[in-house]
Design a protein around this motif. Structure first.
Motif, short mmCIF file in Angstrom:
data_model
loop_
_atom_site.label_atom_id
_atom_site.label_comp_id
_atom_site.label_asym_id
_atom_site.label_seq_id
_atom_site.Cartn_x
_atom_site.Cartn_y
_atom_site.Cartn_z
N LYS A 149 0.81 -1.21 0.00
CA LYS A 149 0.00 0.00 0.00
C LYS A 149 0.85 1.27 0.00
CE LYS A 149 -4.08 1.98 2.26
NZ LYS A 149 -5.09 1.82 3.34
N THR A 150 1.98 1.23 0.70
CA THR A 150 2.82 2.42 0.83
C THR A 150 4.10 2.35 0.00
OG1 THR A 150 4.04 1.55 2.74
CG2 THR A 150 1.96 2.72 3.17
N GLY A 151 4.51 1.14 -0.39
CA GLY A 151 5.74 0.96 -1.13
C GLY A 151 6.98 0.95 -0.26
N GLU A 152 6.83 0.98 1.05
CA GLU A 152 7.98 1.02 1.95
C GLU A 152 8.68 -0.34 2.01
OE1 GLU A 152 6.53 2.31 5.69
OE2 GLU A 152 6.16 4.38 5.04
N PHE A 153 10.00 -0.29 2.12
CA PHE A 153 10.80 -1.51 2.24
C PHE A 153 10.46 -2.23 3.55
CE2 PHE A 153 14.56 -3.45 4.21
CZ PHE A 153 14.86 -4.43 3.27
N ILE A 154 10.28 -3.56 3.47
CA ILE A 154 10.00 -4.36 4.67
C ILE A 154 11.20 -5.22 5.04
CG2 ILE A 154 8.56 -6.18 5.66
CD1 ILE A 154 6.24 -5.19 3.99
N LYS A 155 11.67 -6.05 4.07
CA LYS A 155 12.77 -6.97 4.39
C LYS A 155 13.30 -7.61 3.12
CE LYS A 155 9.57 -10.84 5.08
NZ LYS A 155 9.05 -11.85 6.02
N LYS A 156 14.41 -8.33 3.30
CA LYS A 156 14.94 -9.21 2.26
C LYS A 156 14.81 -10.65 2.72
CE LYS A 156 18.40 -6.09 0.27
NZ LYS A 156 19.84 -5.94 -0.11
N ILE A 157 14.48 -11.52 1.77
CA ILE A 157 14.45 -12.96 2.05
C ILE A 157 15.76 -13.53 1.53
CG2 ILE A 157 13.30 -15.15 1.54
CD1 ILE A 157 10.69 -13.62 1.24
N ASP A 158 16.67 -13.83 2.44
CA ASP A 158 18.01 -14.24 2.02
C ASP A 158 18.44 -15.59 2.57
OD1 ASP A 158 18.25 -13.50 4.65
OD2 ASP A 158 19.51 -11.75 4.26
N SER A 159 17.50 -16.35 3.14
CA SER A 159 17.84 -17.71 3.58
C SER A 159 17.65 -18.68 2.41
CB SER A 159 16.94 -18.13 4.74
OG SER A 159 15.58 -18.13 4.36
N ASN A 160 18.56 -19.65 2.28
CA ASN A 160 18.50 -20.64 1.19
C ASN A 160 18.34 -19.97 -0.18
OD1 ASN A 160 18.39 -23.06 2.98
ND2 ASN A 160 16.45 -22.13 3.61
N PRO A 161 19.24 -19.05 -0.52
CA PRO A 161 19.07 -18.30 -1.77
C PRO A 161 19.33 -19.15 -3.00
CG PRO A 161 21.21 -17.82 -0.81
CD PRO A 161 20.49 -18.69 0.18
N HIS A 162 18.87 -18.64 -4.15
CA HIS A 162 19.21 -19.25 -5.42
C HIS A 162 20.72 -19.12 -5.66
CE1 HIS A 162 15.30 -20.20 -7.22
NE2 HIS A 162 14.83 -19.08 -6.71
N GLU A 163 21.27 -20.05 -6.42
CA GLU A 163 22.69 -20.01 -6.75
C GLU A 163 22.96 -19.32 -8.08
OE1 GLU A 163 24.50 -23.85 -6.37
OE2 GLU A 163 23.37 -24.32 -4.57
N GLY A 164 21.95 -18.77 -8.68
CA GLY A 164 22.06 -18.01 -9.92
C GLY A 164 21.10 -16.85 -9.88
N GLY A 165 21.23 -15.94 -10.85
CA GLY A 165 20.32 -14.81 -10.91
C GLY A 165 18.88 -15.25 -11.04
N ILE A 166 17.97 -14.44 -10.45
CA ILE A 166 16.54 -14.76 -10.48
C ILE A 166 15.90 -14.01 -11.64
CG2 ILE A 166 14.39 -14.76 -9.17
CD1 ILE A 166 16.07 -14.63 -6.62
N PHE A 167 15.09 -14.73 -12.43
CA PHE A 167 14.49 -14.16 -13.63
C PHE A 167 13.04 -13.72 -13.44
CE2 PHE A 167 17.89 -16.74 -15.60
CZ PHE A 167 18.49 -15.75 -16.37
#
Length: 466
Positions: free
Chosen positions: A220-238
């Motif tokens: 609703k506001t566009g404000e940053f909440i968090k990053k999900i960085d556990s068990n990340p992909h090993e390549g760029g996300i498309f």
């Protein structure tokens, strides 16, 4: 404006290396929409052989999106045009044709009323535009980026909001309608941002990019909440897609050949589906449907997954490029082999309208011809200057024959195979070369019978009897 058929051999989605693909799904008709060449295809998920082709574009198409009502599709092309057309009627009547930007359209989004469209891309004067679907009237301004806009999403509940992401590593949040710049969020991504999507309930925005980051914002506001960085992909996300039945879950796809299912609230990784890690298995697009999660690989194949299975439950094979050769299977009345410009050879079952990829070390260039052999195998030749053999749906490496020059045409009868190249005619028995005749003219095709070999030239015809 269309070619419609209940059963058809349809082209696969077009892909470009390192470029994400935006797929679309209509739950009412259970169809996905995708771009391929100069056409748009609407393909049934449950019955993939049921497909409709829209041929209204004159340039290569790039993206197609169903309206929330399911009545229309908006599709874009490399020239910057967006066409809005009827997806329900057989005639696929074009309702609007709008020159949006002077460059490639990369993504399109509809509002929840199926009245407004935002189209974005690589324009020379602007990177995006917002307009009404029927008249093309401007209803806002898409601004705030300094690079190509790769994706756009509109909040599907009031108050309406929109978000765009671009090569400048930023997410721009817009209010509307009329849509106008509200804020630019930078620093959360360090490289190209490739996709963005509001959750179904409008509570969240998620963006993904080449830096492997998954970033969550307030819807609703566009404000940053968090990053999900556990068990990340090993390549760029498309790309990413929200699940239809679980508003707090979404899937992402990556160059590492995997699709991951996430819970946005907890940030927990719920499931991972993986393909063998190789270039053709990079997953460039993903879409959630009623029954499946469908991933699109770089090779154009569509992989069906569900939450109860670790491996694909179905794979849709076919061709991305033009079909250059075709032959009936020597072992099955309903069997067919096709070869395409990119070297791919596919085996078809015309009764079931299913295709399977011929495995093994295949061709790397245009397939010139496919011919049956007396023993039930199939031989193929291509512009990689090789003659190969297919047995039981696989290329046999040990039977591959290197040719001196580029093949032009091939023909066979019983255990005899004849190839004409740019310079010679080559005669094979049981795929072993026995004779070669130099040609003084450029050959265009060859055919063989039990008594004659006929070679067509650009200026004359030569008949040789063996």
């Amino acid at each position: 404006m269309s070619i419609a058929s209940e059963k058809t051999i349809a082209a696969l989605p077009s892909t470009t290396r390192n470029i994400g693909v935006h797929l679309s799904y209509d739950p009412k008709s259970d169809r996905i929409a995708y771009a391929s060449g100069k056409s748009i295809y609407l393909r049934s998920v449950s019955n993939p052989s049921e497909c409709t082709q829209f041929i209204g574009h004159t340039y290569n198409t790039t993206v197609a999106k169903f309206s929330p009502s399911g009545f229309y599709v908006a599709s874009g092309d490399e020239s910057g045009n967006v066409k809005v057309w009827d997806s329900v009627g057989e005639d696929m009547i074009v309702k609007g044709d709008f020159p949006v930007i002077n460059g490639k359209i990369t993504d399109i989004a509809w509002d929840a009323d199926s009245q407004r469209i935002i189209a974005v891309g690589d324009g020379k004067e602007r990177y995006g535009h917002c307009f009404t679907y029927d008249s093309g009237n401007t209803i806002g301004e898409i601004s705030g980026h300094s690079g190509i806009i790769n994706a756009v999403s509109i909040r599907q509940c009031r108050p309406y909001r929109a978000a765009t992401v671009a090569d400048d590593a930023a997410l721009v949040f817009l209010q509307g309608p009329p849509f106008k710049f509200n804020s630019s969020l930078r620093g959360n991504h360090t490289s190209f941002v490739r996709d963005v999507a509001f959750s179904k309930d409008g509570a969240y925005i998620v963006s993904v990019g080449a830096d492997r980051q998954i970033v969550v914002y307030d819807g609703k506001t566009g404000e940053f909440i968090k990053k999900i960085d556990s068990n990340p992909h090993e390549g760029g996300i498309f790309a990413l897609s929200w699940l239809l039945e679980k508003p707090d879950c979404f899937v992402t796809c990556s160059a590492d050949g995997s699709i991951k299912l996430w819970n946005v609230t907890s940030g927990e990784l719920l499931k991972t589906w993986s393909l063998e890690r190789k270039l053709e298995n990079q997953i460039l697009g993903v879409i959630s449907t009623k029954d499946y999660i469908i991933g699109l690989t770089y090779s154009g194949d569509l992989y069906y997954f569900n939450e109860s299975s670790e491996s694909p439950v179905n794979v849709i094979y076919g061709h991305q490029k033009s079909i250059t050769s075709i032959s009936k299977s020597p072992e099955s009345e309903s069997g067919l082999f096709t070869g395409s410009y990119d070297g791919r050879v596919v085996s078809w079952d015309l009764k079931e309208y299913k295709a399977s990829l011929v495995e093994g070390e295949g061709h790397k260039n245009l397939v010139v011809g496919i011919v049956p052999q007396k023993d039930g195998s199939v031989s193929t030749t291509a512009w990689d200057d090789t003659l190969k053999r297919i047995v039981d749906g696989k290329f046999i490496d040990t039977s591959s024959v290197s040719l001196d020059n580029q093949p032009v045409s091939v023909s066979s009868i019983d255990d005899i195979t004849v190839i004409v190249t740019e310079e010679s005619l080559i005669y094979f028995e049981n795929l072993k070369e026995t004779k070669k005749i130099a040609l003084n003219f450029t050959a265009t095709s060859v055919d063989v019978s039990k008594k004659f070999i006929t070679v067509d030239f650009s200026k004359r015809r030569l008949l040789s009897c063996w």
